[in-house]
Motif scaffolding. Structure first.
Motif, mmCIF file in Angstrom:
data_model
loop_
_atom_site.group_PDB
_atom_site.id
_atom_site.type_symbol
_atom_site.label_atom_id
_atom_site.label_comp_id
_atom_site.label_asym_id
_atom_site.label_seq_id
_atom_site.Cartn_x
_atom_site.Cartn_y
_atom_site.Cartn_z
ATOM 1 N N THR A 98 0.873 -1.237 0.113
ATOM 2 C CA THR A 98 -0.064 0.086 -0.027
ATOM 3 C C THR A 98 0.949 1.263 -0.043
ATOM 4 O O THR A 98 0.682 2.174 -0.844
ATOM 5 N N THR A 129 8.618 -8.401 -4.959
ATOM 6 C CA THR A 129 9.102 -9.796 -5.346
ATOM 7 C C THR A 129 7.919 -10.723 -5.331
ATOM 8 O O THR A 129 7.835 -11.645 -6.026
ATOM 9 N N GLU A 176 5.973 -20.464 2.689
ATOM 10 C CA GLU A 176 7.311 -20.513 2.826
ATOM 11 C C GLU A 176 7.977 -19.545 1.779
ATOM 12 O O GLU A 176 7.473 -19.249 0.845
ATOM 13 N N ARG A 235 14.496 -10.623 2.332
ATOM 14 C CA ARG A 235 13.464 -11.182 3.151
ATOM 15 C C ARG A 235 14.491 -12.231 4.239
ATOM 16 O O ARG A 235 14.082 -12.893 4.855
ATOM 17 N N ARG A 288 -9.436 -8.059 3.443
ATOM 18 C CA ARG A 288 -8.911 -8.072 2.146
ATOM 19 C C ARG A 288 -9.360 -9.236 1.472
ATOM 20 O O ARG A 288 -9.680 -9.173 0.230
ATOM 21 N N ARG A 315 3.167 -17.797 7.415
ATOM 22 C CA ARG A 315 3.949 -16.553 6.840
ATOM 23 C C ARG A 315 4.250 -15.652 7.960
ATOM 24 O O ARG A 315 5.428 -15.041 7.966
ATOM 25 N N LEU A 328 -1.283 2.839 12.350
ATOM 26 C CA LEU A 328 -1.940 4.020 11.979
ATOM 27 C C LEU A 328 -2.874 3.930 10.918
ATOM 28 O O LEU A 328 -2.567 3.285 9.974
HETATM 29 P P1 AP5 Z 1 4.229 -10.706 -0.485
HETATM 30 O O1 AP5 Z 1 3.554 -10.758 -1.729
HETATM 31 O O2 AP5 Z 1 5.467 -9.854 -0.394
HETATM 32 O O3 AP5 Z 1 3.464 -11.026 0.520
HETATM 33 P P2 AP5 Z 1 3.585 -10.502 1.934
HETATM 34 O O4 AP5 Z 1 4.686 -9.885 2.528
HETATM 35 O O5 AP5 Z 1 3.218 -11.461 2.748
HETATM 36 O O6 AP5 Z 1 2.805 -9.262 2.132
HETATM 37 P P3 AP5 Z 1 1.363 -8.822 1.868
HETATM 38 O O7 AP5 Z 1 1.072 -8.455 0.082
HETATM 39 O O8 AP5 Z 1 0.270 -9.835 2.080
HETATM 40 O O9 AP5 Z 1 1.035 -7.589 2.766
HETATM 41 P P4 AP5 Z 1 1.808 -6.022 2.696
HETATM 42 O O10 AP5 Z 1 2.581 -5.733 3.786
HETATM 43 O O11 AP5 Z 1 2.214 -5.441 1.231
HETATM 44 O O12 AP5 Z 1 0.290 -5.280 2.868
HETATM 45 P P5 AP5 Z 1 -0.839 -4.413 1.811
HETATM 46 O O13 AP5 Z 1 -0.311 -3.371 1.511
HETATM 47 O O14 AP5 Z 1 -1.162 -5.625 0.643
HETATM 48 O O15 AP5 Z 1 5.025 -12.319 -0.563
HETATM 49 C C1 AP5 Z 1 4.158 -13.430 -0.816
HETATM 50 C C2 AP5 Z 1 4.980 -14.626 -0.993
HETATM 51 O O16 AP5 Z 1 6.118 -14.690 -2.216
HETATM 52 C C3 AP5 Z 1 6.010 -14.988 0.425
HETATM 53 O O17 AP5 Z 1 5.090 -15.774 1.292
HETATM 54 C C4 AP5 Z 1 7.095 -16.047 -0.493
HETATM 55 O O18 AP5 Z 1 6.471 -17.431 -0.437
HETATM 56 C C5 AP5 Z 1 7.231 -15.137 -1.472
HETATM 57 N N1 AP5 Z 1 8.256 -14.143 -1.698
HETATM 58 C C6 AP5 Z 1 8.046 -12.707 -1.937
HETATM 59 N N2 AP5 Z 1 9.518 -12.156 -1.678
HETATM 60 C C7 AP5 Z 1 10.268 -12.966 -1.427
HETATM 61 C C8 AP5 Z 1 11.603 -12.937 -1.200
HETATM 62 N N3 AP5 Z 1 12.319 -11.949 -1.024
HETATM 63 N N4 AP5 Z 1 12.241 -13.881 -0.854
HETATM 64 C C9 AP5 Z 1 11.634 -15.254 -0.837
HETATM 65 N N5 AP5 Z 1 10.328 -15.406 -0.925
HETATM 66 C C10 AP5 Z 1 9.567 -14.302 -1.490
HETATM 67 O O19 AP5 Z 1 -1.968 -4.383 2.893
HETATM 68 C C11 AP5 Z 1 -2.606 -5.589 3.443
HETATM 69 C C12 AP5 Z 1 -4.068 -5.114 3.645
HETATM 70 O O20 AP5 Z 1 -4.336 -4.154 4.669
HETATM 71 C C13 AP5 Z 1 -4.700 -4.463 2.379
HETATM 72 O O21 AP5 Z 1 -6.341 -4.849 2.296
HETATM 73 C C14 AP5 Z 1 -4.594 -2.912 2.875
HETATM 74 O O22 AP5 Z 1 -5.823 -2.161 2.197
HETATM 75 C C15 AP5 Z 1 -4.723 -2.683 4.276
HETATM 76 N N6 AP5 Z 1 -4.021 -1.821 4.937
HETATM 77 C C16 AP5 Z 1 -2.986 -1.425 4.366
HETATM 78 N N7 AP5 Z 1 -2.294 -0.481 5.581
HETATM 79 C C17 AP5 Z 1 -3.387 -0.192 6.353
HETATM 80 C C18 AP5 Z 1 -3.363 0.527 7.487
HETATM 81 N N8 AP5 Z 1 -2.493 1.417 7.833
HETATM 82 N N9 AP5 Z 1 -4.678 0.363 8.066
HETATM 83 C C19 AP5 Z 1 -5.588 -0.253 7.858
HETATM 84 N N10 AP5 Z 1 -5.460 -1.133 6.513
HETATM 85 C C20 AP5 Z 1 -4.307 -1.276 5.906
#
Ligand code: AP5
Length: 192
Positions: free
Chosen positions: A15, A31, A57, A88, A127, A150, A178
């Motif tokens: 976000t 990534t 994983e 990561r 979400r 995760r 926040l």
């Molecule tokens: P990845 O796609 O990176 O997913 P993640 O880290 O698990 O994170 P998310 O995309 O679920 O969350 P985010 O922190 O971006 O939050 P968002 O802004 O979407 O990775 C997926 C997988 O890929 C990993 O598990 C692994 O298998 C692999 N992978 C990726 N990179 C890798 C690497 N470097 N090495 C090895 N494997 C890798 O927000 C979430 C929700 O909350 C949304 O609905 C949003 O609207 C809401 N929201 C956001 N901020 C707020 C706020 N301040 N208040 C209220 N709601 C909010």
């Protein structure tokens, strides 16, 4: 300007990275998004990554390091990158330091999102519901059981990069609990 955003799943990395991308003319590199694109394309890499991602994983370091090395060489990354979900592991962090050091464009700041894990479970539920309501496909790793793994993988394999960056003096922390616009303001204040 190169920036890293670090936080557990659902912390708001994507976000905020998208907001900063538009605001500062940087390129957001997630990534996770890159790997999901490989899965959608049915590539060999995508096929190997899918089972790991669906289980919550990490994909092996050499795979993601190679992807990032290729990607940051592209012209759209010339002004700088917001690294979202990479590095990561400490091994990935060291590889990124080396790559950017060779380009003479080091990391400016590493932004850690401090969050409450139980609230992240609620965010994920929202979400999932929003994705279903929009008639879109829910991510293979967006379910409560996989989210718990995760979060565990974050604590065990990714959290060690926080002291790593603290040691370099680049780490800054924002309160990820926040509202979205307040988090953005806190990040902008750090970037001044
Ligand atoms: P990845 O796609 O990176 O997913 P993640 O880290 O698990 O994170 P998310 O995309 O679920 O969350 P985010 O922190 O971006 O939050 P968002 O802004 O979407 O990775 C997926 C997988 O890929 C990993 O598990 C692994 O298998 C692999 N992978 C990726 N990179 C890798 C690497 N470097 N090495 C090895 N494997 C890798 O927000 C979430 C929700 O909350 C949304 O609905 C949003 O609207 C809401 N929201 C956001 N901020 C707020 C706020 N301040 N208040 C209220 N709601 C909010």
């Amino acid at each position: 300007m190169n920036i890293i955003v670090i936080g557990p799943p659902g912390a708001g990395k994507g976000t905020q990275a998208k907001i900063l991308e538009a605001e500062y003319g940087l390129k957001q590199l997630s990534t996770g998004d890159m790997l999901r694109a490989e899965i959608a394309a049915g590539s060999d890499l995508g096929k190997k990554a899918k089972a790991l991602m669906d289980a919550g994983e990490l994909v092996p370091d050499d795979v993601v390091i190679g992807m990032i090395a290729n990607r940051i060489a592209q012209p759209d990354c010339a002004k700088g990158v917001i690294f979202d979900g990479f590095p990561r592991t400490v091994e990935q962090a060291k590889a990124l330091d080396k790559m950017l050091g060779e380009k003479g464009k080091p990391i400016k700041v590493v932004i850690e999102f401090a969050v409450n894990e139980e609230e992240l479970v609620n965010r994920l539920r929202t979400r999932i519901q929003q994705t279903i309501d929009a008639g879109q496909q829910v991510r293979g790793d967006d379910n409560e059981e996989t989210l718990r793994n995760r979060l565990k993988v974050f604590r065990e394999q990714t959290a060690p990069i926080i002291p790593y960056y603290k040691g370099t003096g680049l780490l800054k922390t924002v309160d990820g609990m926040l509202p979205i616009d307040h988090v953005t303001q806190a990040i902008k204040a750090l970037l001044k």
